[in-house]
Design an enzyme around this catalytic site. Structure first.
Site, PDB file in Angstrom:
ATOM      1  N   ASP A  10      38.354  47.604  42.486  1.00 17.42           N
ATOM      2  CA  ASP A  10      38.387  47.053  43.842  1.00 17.42           C
ATOM      3  C   ASP A  10      39.543  47.724  44.573  1.00 17.42           C
ATOM      4  OD1 ASP A  10      37.940  45.384  46.061  1.00 17.42           O
ATOM      5  OD2 ASP A  10      39.275  43.831  45.296  1.00 17.42           O
ATOM      6  N   SER A  11      39.591  47.527  45.872  1.00 17.84           N
ATOM      7  CA  SER A  11      40.698  48.091  46.646  1.00 17.84           C
ATOM      8  C   SER A  11      42.014  47.392  46.334  1.00 17.84           C
ATOM      9  CB  SER A  11      40.395  47.967  48.146  1.00 17.84           C
ATOM     10  OG  SER A  11      40.230  46.609  48.500  1.00 17.84           O
ATOM     11  N   TYR A  42      40.373  48.552  52.081  1.00 12.66           N
ATOM     12  CA  TYR A  42      39.301  49.506  52.337  1.00 12.66           C
ATOM     13  C   TYR A  42      38.500  49.121  53.581  1.00 12.66           C
ATOM     14  CZ  TYR A  42      39.621  51.762  47.678  1.00 12.66           C
ATOM     15  OH  TYR A  42      40.021  52.466  46.566  1.00 12.66           O
ATOM     16  N   GLY A  43      38.542  47.832  53.925  1.00 15.56           N
ATOM     17  CA  GLY A  43      37.684  47.324  54.987  1.00 15.56           C
ATOM     18  C   GLY A  43      37.920  47.922  56.361  1.00 15.56           C
ATOM     19  N   CYS A  73      33.845  45.283  44.878  1.00 14.35           N
ATOM     20  CA  CYS A  73      34.350  45.362  46.247  1.00 14.35           C
ATOM     21  C   CYS A  73      33.153  45.583  47.152  1.00 14.35           C
ATOM     22  CB  CYS A  73      35.341  46.517  46.366  1.00 14.35           C
ATOM     23  SG  CYS A  73      35.943  46.835  48.044  1.00 14.35           S
ATOM     24  N   ASN A  74      32.940  44.672  48.084  1.00 17.03           N
ATOM     25  CA  ASN A  74      31.808  44.798  48.987  1.00 17.03           C
ATOM     26  C   ASN A  74      31.911  46.056  49.831  1.00 17.03           C
ATOM     27  OD1 ASN A  74      30.093  42.022  49.059  1.00 17.03           O
ATOM     28  ND2 ASN A  74      32.224  41.610  48.546  1.00 17.03           N
ATOM     29  N   GLU A 151      45.563  35.861  49.696  1.00 14.76           N
ATOM     30  CA  GLU A 151      46.661  36.512  48.969  1.00 14.76           C
ATOM     31  C   GLU A 151      47.966  35.729  49.061  1.00 14.76           C
ATOM     32  OE1 GLU A 151      47.090  40.673  49.551  1.00 14.76           O
ATOM     33  OE2 GLU A 151      45.083  41.084  48.773  1.00 14.76           O
ATOM     34  N   CYS A 185      32.883  39.137  50.612  1.00 19.32           N
ATOM     35  CA  CYS A 185      34.159  39.775  50.264  1.00 19.32           C
ATOM     36  C   CYS A 185      34.666  39.084  49.014  1.00 19.32           C
ATOM     37  CB  CYS A 185      35.166  39.630  51.406  1.00 19.32           C
ATOM     38  SG  CYS A 185      36.847  40.178  50.985  1.00 19.32           S
ATOM     39  N   THR A 186      35.177  39.855  48.082  1.00 22.28           N
ATOM     40  CA  THR A 186      35.587  39.271  46.799  1.00 22.28           C
ATOM     41  C   THR A 186      36.833  38.394  46.908  1.00 22.28           C
ATOM     42  OG1 THR A 186      36.704  41.365  46.273  1.00 22.28           O
ATOM     43  CG2 THR A 186      34.491  41.028  45.374  1.00 22.28           C
ATOM     44  N   HIS A 187      37.534  38.432  48.049  1.00 22.08           N
ATOM     45  CA  HIS A 187      38.634  37.496  48.266  1.00 22.08           C
ATOM     46  C   HIS A 187      38.118  36.087  48.565  1.00 22.08           C
ATOM     47  CE1 HIS A 187      41.288  40.989  48.680  1.00 22.08           C
ATOM     48  NE2 HIS A 187      42.317  40.168  48.741  1.00 22.08           N
TER      49      HIS A 187
END
Length: 268
Positions: A10-11, A42-43, A73-74, A151, A185-187
């Site tokens: 992932d980023s 990356y987004g 990562c989407n 985060e 989004c993986t977040h």
């Protein structure tokens, strides 16, 4: 080869939600996670740049002897066709396709709502994946503040709830009302409780982490790649700030990460 690890990248740290789901679903497998923390997010980057970064991350994992690569990562899933070609015959899986299929299982005729990073929304990855399978209508909304909230560990309470209402209420007020909401989004899975509370009980949520874990398990069986014995503890690679990764990553991984297990690497 079957007992080789599975590579996940992932980023940054969001993909740890996918790795946590993978580790729970496949306790006999060893995983190597790579977070490109020096170049996140990356987004906000161009598709060409994201594809290049994704290839570099994938090659770093293959150098570690992985048997499969998961793009957790989407945004980086834009590089999926290129990685499949570059790494063939090694299996490569992204999070977009499983998420699209899950959304359509829940609401075959839609409407489907997608919340994601700006890059994922602009690239239309979910729209393309859904429309490859169905004519269901799709609406999208970038939710950039969800990432820093996640985060910072602000996953519950009035602040994330206010942000979620700002993003989701206009999206979900559209007619016909969406029947399913994809956390693109993986977040976002760490904010799932707040998002579900704002969305309400009538809207099903698609958690890309859990859905991707199911897809990886199916692919391992299909390719006869399931490990017969776990080869060791999971490993973590980052391109910057390993101490912060270990500290903040716990929010997404759901358990402490030993700083000694986090190695800093350069991607070429």
């Amino acid at each position: 080869m079957n007992n080789a690890p599975i590579g996940v990248f992932d980023s940054g740290m969001g993909g740890l939600t996918v790795m946590a789901a993978l580790a729970k679903k496949l306790p006999g497998e060893q995983f190597i996670y790579l977070g490109d923390t020096a170049r996140l997010p990356y987004g906000t980057k161009s598709a060409d740049t994201v594809r290049r970064y994704a290839l570099q991350a994938a090659h770093a994992l293959t150098e570690r002897g992985v048997k499969m690569v998961v793009i957790a990562c989407n945004t980086a899933s834009v590089g999926l066709p290129y990685l499949k070609e570059a790494l063939a015959p090694m299996p490569v899986l992204g999070v977009i396709e499983p998420g699209a299929e899950a959304a359509l299982r829940m609401a075959p005729n839609g409407p489907v709502a997608v919340i994601a990073t700006e890059g994922t929304v602009k690239g239309g990855a979910y729209v393309h994946a859904i429309h490859d399978r169905s004519s269901a209508p799709v609406v999208q909304k970038p939710c950039p503040l969800f990432v820093p909230l996640a985060e910072e560990g602000l996953t519950e309470g009035p602040i994330p709830e206010a942000v979620a209402r700002r993003y989701l209420e206009p999206l979900l007020a559209q007619l016909p009302k969406p029947k399913v909401l994809v956390l693109g989004c993986t977040h976002y899975p760490v904010l799932k409780k707040v998002i579900a509370g704002v969305a309400g009980p009538d809207i099903a949520l698609v958690d890309s982490a859990a859905i991707t874990a199911d897809a990886v398990a199916e692919l391992l069986e299909l390719r006869d790649l399931k490990a017969s014995a776990k080869q060791g503890p999971h490993k973590f690679l980052v391109t910057d700030a390993p101490d912060r990764f270990a500290r903040v990553g716990e929010i997404f991984f759901g358990e402490p990460i030993d700083p000694g297990a986090v190695e800093q690497v350069d991607l070429q």
